[in-house]
Every structure is written in C-alpha cells, then in structure tokens.
Scaffold this motif. Structure first.
Motif: not given
Length: 140
Positions: A90, A94-95, A99, A125, A128-129, A132, A134
C-alpha cells in the motif's frame, strides 16, 4: 463519493506535516554532507534527497502504522479505506507510484491536482490515496 466522517485530515495539516518532513530530510542531508561526505559537490543533492524521501515516506509509515515523524506530532496518520492494516504494498503504491513516479512523469501537475482534491473533495483523498486505497485520518 465517500463521505467525510469528520476523521479525515484536511489540506492544512497534511501540507504542514509534509513540509516539516521535507525540511527534516533536507537538514539530515545537509548534516550528512557536512560531517560524513565532506564534499562541496551539491550535484548529488537532488538524487540523494529523492532516495531519502522515498525511503522515509515509504518505510517509516510501514514500520510505524501510518505515521511519519511530523504526522505523529500532528496527530494524523495514513490509514486504509477498508480499515485493514497498511502494508508495504500500500505504501509503495501510495508514495513511490502515486506520488513520486506519477508526479515525476506529469512534471508535478498530478501533485497540484492532488492538493486541490484534498482541499475541495469531501473525502479529502488525493490521487495517491486513490491509487493505494488510503486516506489520512485524524488520530485525536
């Protein structure tokens, strides 16, 4: 669209925490350069800072249940939308993908769009959220 249940962290706190983490990484890089590398060649800074950033924003939240240092003190953390525990997968999505790589390939435009998404979307959100699964939640 997912409703904001009042636990979602908004743009201000997320931006402050990101800026503080980035400042901390920059200071760490300066200390490493000054006392370990002992070099005046600053051409490596962008590459080293990028590597440190990816490791920091990816590894620390994996090991520390969604927190970075500034997120901890800002009482916010990364969480899964479905309330499952965060995993390395995850945070990688995300990162690193959502991102860094997306931001790099869009010349930062996706990061700007993400900022507006966090500011104006009810669920707070960013791109990138979504990649993933998130969101960033208020802890206290």
């Amino acid at each position: 669209m997912m409703q904001n249940d009042g636990r979602r962290a908004g743009f201000g706190m997320r931006a402050i925490c990101f800026a503080m983490d980035t400042l901390g990484l920059s200071l760490l890089l300066a200390l490493i350069d000054r006392y370990i590398l002992v070099t005046s060649n600053t051409r490596e800074y962008p590459m080293i800072l990028t590597i440190l950033s990816i490791l920091y924003f990816f590894l620390l939240p994996v090991l520390w249940k969604g927190y970075t240092i500034s997120k901890y003190f800002g009482s916010i953390r990364i969480a899964k939308v479905n309330e499952e525990p965060l995993t390395a997968y995850h945070l990688f999505m995300r990162e690193v993908i959502g991102r860094f790589l997306l931001g790099f390939t869009t010349f930062g435009i996706s990061n700007l769009i993400s900022a507006f998404m966090v500011m104006f979307r009810e669920d707070k959100r960013a791109i990138h959220d979504f990649i993933a699964g998130t969101f960033v939640v208020k802890v206290k």
